[in-house]
Design an enzyme around this catalytic site. Structure first.
Site, mmCIF file in Angstrom:
data_model
loop_
_atom_site.group_PDB
_atom_site.id
_atom_site.type_symbol
_atom_site.label_atom_id
_atom_site.label_comp_id
_atom_site.label_asym_id
_atom_site.label_seq_id
_atom_site.Cartn_x
_atom_site.Cartn_y
_atom_site.Cartn_z
ATOM 1 N N SER A 73 0.850 -1.192 0.000
ATOM 2 C CA SER A 73 0.000 0.000 0.000
ATOM 3 C C SER A 73 0.888 1.244 0.000
ATOM 4 C CB SER A 73 -0.881 0.018 1.256
ATOM 5 O OG SER A 73 -1.433 1.313 1.413
ATOM 6 N N TYR A 162 -12.948 13.234 -0.182
ATOM 7 C CA TYR A 162 -12.092 13.126 -1.375
ATOM 8 C C TYR A 162 -11.632 14.524 -1.819
ATOM 9 C CZ TYR A 162 -11.099 11.638 -6.263
ATOM 10 O OH TYR A 162 -10.541 11.370 -7.477
ATOM 11 N N LYS A 166 -7.831 15.777 -2.144
ATOM 12 C CA LYS A 166 -7.324 16.108 -3.479
ATOM 13 C C LYS A 166 -6.773 17.531 -3.538
ATOM 14 C CE LYS A 166 -7.660 12.408 -5.983
ATOM 15 N NZ LYS A 166 -6.398 11.665 -6.190
ATOM 16 N N LEU A 512 5.881 53.614 -5.054
ATOM 17 C CA LEU A 512 6.071 53.195 -6.447
ATOM 18 C C LEU A 512 7.365 53.772 -7.035
ATOM 19 C CD1 LEU A 512 4.802 52.010 -9.068
ATOM 20 C CD2 LEU A 512 3.709 54.223 -9.399
#
Ligand code: NAI
Length: 734
Positions: A73, A162, A166, A512
């Site tokens: 497994s 699941y 996932k 900036l």
């Protein structure tokens, strides 16, 4: 060249069937030595059998490939890797593919349903990968695949366990990609769609047959090849189609301001904006994500953000509401200064003691010590920098999305070199340009109650359009294109690497212009120069070239900021003299990019745009008006010729003497306006004193009245004076 896996050792988990089998066959076919792992369980993780793996190994061997079976497994990760090492001496590629399903609605999901899924998918992938990791690191090569699923990315009814596992794999892969990068260990994730025993229960049979696993395998092989440099990618794949996914983030909205608590009401009121994906950004890593938080911290701290919805009730509902915003006065701001600020500004816009002419702006002991005229933008900046704009009712805007589009400055007297200036800003207009909103901010600046200068800031707010406002405004000072001929003068002037660092000390603290990470967020490769710094450069080029560096000759300037300049680049100012209007265009010399467009400077002496602001005693005031009429005739000549069809002669007197003659020809060709002795025959000739002419032009007296009072003498067709009135009246309204 075809992609070969000769010499590579590949482990595919769950390779006894479905997608895994397909990968194993494909790798083996291209020369890899393959470990075919499969527990031989049923789809729910029950049972155990060596048959599945054996069958695939046989298939590979039958085709002349190299493969061994492993029946452990994935929860015994070490054993799988050991099989690879025992059989082939190394491990190069791990495809984490083994999987089971235990679908249940969330309420019915048992501990076992949850745990088994996490154990096989997430923990199994972790254990197998960890066992391979150091081998890969040491050999400076490794390719890892994680198998996610659309259920994880988007969610799917009945697959809470699941989905969690996932999407957990995507997070795992993201970090492995970062940790593995410098060892040439890459990790990518796929979310496949294919017919298999896992999908045959949910898909119709013909779809299961059509969505062949062999359509997915090519992506896996490419991602595992040494030539592929992709890492940290997430791909959807199936049916022979492959697409890449990434994160997208809305521009968002800051709901907090300095020294104020953040409230859920502010969140509610900005909800649409928070969730609006227009102009969304795509942060690619945690640093990019974090930078925006850093920016907000600094903006809130500097007061650039004023997001209190209570201060802008109308705005909080509808974004921009011109009916509420236009005419709003921002509380006056006071600017105290000494010669230090004047000198600092002069240095900021590139003045240098190298040029002896510049000394009068750099040395307070100079007999003609003066302040540069364009310094007049500095006191009025405060109105914007203090967060004034975003506190205006009816203007719910994101100050992080503001671009300085254009600037107009007019001086009514030379600036003092020290003292106190008070600026009053008004929202002159708000325009809807579709892609954004344009705010016209008019700022009057006073010294001891006397008007010193007028600034108009044209501010573009990206993404704030579409509120149903007007597109143009008669209040806007429009940029003008330069004449279509070679410039009369060109000056090239280098900015220094520290130009922006120096200029910002005059009061424009936007990061900036100094902080590389802020610049990167704005999409610039380095901090950019302030638009108003280039503006200062261009203005002083004109002042030197056409006005002997005499600040009292400077009347007005208009520019449109077209493109950014990087500190260290050279500015090339091209100038065209048209009367006392000097058209300018400024380019970056190195790239030829136009950075200041539609720009001009008006000088005192012979021409100008606004008769109200003339100073006395310098030439004839009427010259200005004729110059302006001349420009209009140039633009609209044919139209006016059609309408008017007459030639007007003008005799301007000053102190009772003839001072100038002008001919406005709106009869021949496309019309013209000329100074000098009359040529040809005028249909009507007017004689008027310079100062009376100005009264007529400004609409203070009409031509008929002037005629009857004897101020205006007319010869020829007196009826034509009515047509003239149309032209003058229009001008008075400009
Ligand atoms: P499959 O059921 O044909 O293949 C999975 C294989 O993993 C089976 O052969 C099974 O015996 C083996 N396996 C199960 N538990 C194991 C364990 N503990 N250790 C070793 N092997 C074990 O299913 P399919 O469709 O080929 O799925 C492959 C992977 O793709 C799975 O991770 C699945 O979740 C994922 N996936 C498949 C989709 C599809 O449309 N087929 C959609 C989204 C994801």
């Amino acid at each position: 060249m075809s992609l070969s896996f000769e010499g590579r050792v590949v482990l595919v988990t769950g390779a006894g069937g479905g997608l895994g089998r397909e990968y194993a066959l494909a790798f083996a076919q291209r020369g890899a030595s393959v470990v075919v792992n499969d527990l031989g369980a049923d789809t729910k993780g029950g049972g155990k059998s060596s048959a599945a793996a054996d069958k695939v190994v046989e298939e590979i061997r039958a085709k002349g490939g190299k493969a061994v079976a492993n029946y452990d497994s994935v929860e015994d990760g070490e054993k799988l890797i050991q099989s690879a090492l025992d059989a082939f001496g190394r491990i190069d590629v791990v495809v984490n593919n083994a999987g089971i399903l235990r679908d249940r609605s969330f309420a019915r999901t048992s501990d076992l349903d949850w745990d088994l899924i996490q154990r096989v998918h997430l923990r199994g992938s972790f254990l197998v990968t960890r066992a391979a990791w150091n081998h890969m690191k040491n050999q400076k090569f490794g390719r890892i695949i994680m198998t996610a699923s659309a259920a994880g990315i988007y969610g799917n009814f009945g697959q809470a366990n699941y989905s969690a596992a996932k999407l957990g794999l995507v997070g795992l892969a993201n970090t492995l990609a970062i940790e593995g990068r410098k060892y040439n260990v890459h990790c990518n994730t796929i979310a496949p769609v294919a017919g298999s025993r896992l999908t045959e229960t949910i898909m119709p049979p013909d779809l299961v047959a059509a969505l062949k696993p062999e359509y997915v395998a090519p992506l896996v092989l490419w991602l595992c090849h040494e030539q592929c440099q992709e890492s940290g990618g997430l791909f959807e794949v199936g049916a022979g189609w492959i697409g890449k996914l990434r994160w997208e983030r809305t521009q968002g909205c800051t709901v907090r301001q300095k020294n104020q608590p953040a409230t859920p009401e502010a969140v509610r009121d900005q909800w649409d904006k928070i969730c609006d994906f227009t102009d969304a950004t795509k942060p690619a890593n945690a640093q990019e994500s974090l930078q925006s938080f850093m920016m907000v911290l600094s903006q809130v701290e500097s007061g650039e953000i004023n997001a209190n919805p209570a201060a802008a009730p109308a705005a909080s509902v509808s974004g921009i509401n011109p009916a509420v915003a236009v005419g709003h006065k921002i509380p006056p701001s006071t600017f105290d200064f000494t010669h230090t600020q004047c000198i600092l500004y002069a240095l900021g816009v590139g003045m240098s003691t190298k040029d002896p002419d510049h000394l009068r702006f750099l040395y307070e002991g100079h007999p003609d010590f003066s302040c540069l005229p364009t310094f007049a933008v500095i006191p009025s900046m405060a109105a914007m920098m203090d967060g004034g704009l975003s506190s205006v009712p009816g203007l719910s805007i994101d100050v992080t999305r503001i671009l300085h589009g254009e600037q107009y400055l007019e001086l009514y007297r030379p600036l003092p070199t020290s003292g106190k200036l008070v600026s009053e800003a008004t929202i002159a207009d708000v325009l809807d340009k579709g892609s954004g909103a344009v705010i016209l901010l008019d700022v009057n600046t006073y010294s001891s109650g006397e008007l010193v200068c007028f600034n108009q800031f044209t501010v573009f707010v990206v993404g704030a359009g579409g509120f149903g406002g007007r597109r143009t405004s008669e209040k806007a000072k429009a940029p003008l294109p330069p004449p279509k001929r070679a410039p009369d003068a060109v000056v090239v002037d280098a900015t220094t690497r520290d130009q922006a660092a120096l200029y910002r000390l005059s009061g424009d603290w936007n990061p900036l212009h100094i902080d590389p990470s802020f610049a990167a967020m704005g999409g610039f490769k380095a901090p950019i120069l302030h638009g108003l710094c280039s503006f200062g450069f261009a203005a002083r080029h004109v002042l030197k070239h056409f006005a002997d560096n005499d600040p009292s000759r400077f009347k007005a300037i208009k520019v449109r900021f077209a493109k950014p300049v990087l500190p260290g680049q050279s500015l090339q100012t091209e100038m065209w003299k048209e009367g006392d209007r000097i058209h300018i265009q400024c380019k970056v010399k190195e790239t030829d990019a136009v950075v200041l467009a539609g720009a001009y400077v008006d000088l005192h002496g012979a021409s100008g745009a606004s008769p109200e602001s003339l100073t006395q005693g310098e030439g004839l005031q009427s010259d200005l008006v004729f110059a302006e009429i001349g420009r209009r005739v140039k633009d609209l000549g044919s139209e006016l010729v059609k309408k008017v069809n007459a030639v007007f002669g003008w005799e301007i007197t000053k102190d009772g003497k003839n001072a100038a003659q002008w001919t406005i020809d709106l009869k021949n060709g496309s019309g013209s306006v000329q100074k000098g002795p009359f040529r040809g025959k005028a249909d009507v000739t007017f004689t008027v004193a310079d100062e009376d002419f100005m009264e007529v032009v400004q609409g203070k007296i009409n031509p008929q009245k002037a005629f009857f009072s004897g101020k205006l003498k007319v010869r020829g067709n007196i009826m034509l004076s009515q047509k003239l009135e149309v032209i003058l009246k229009d001008y008075a309204k400009l």
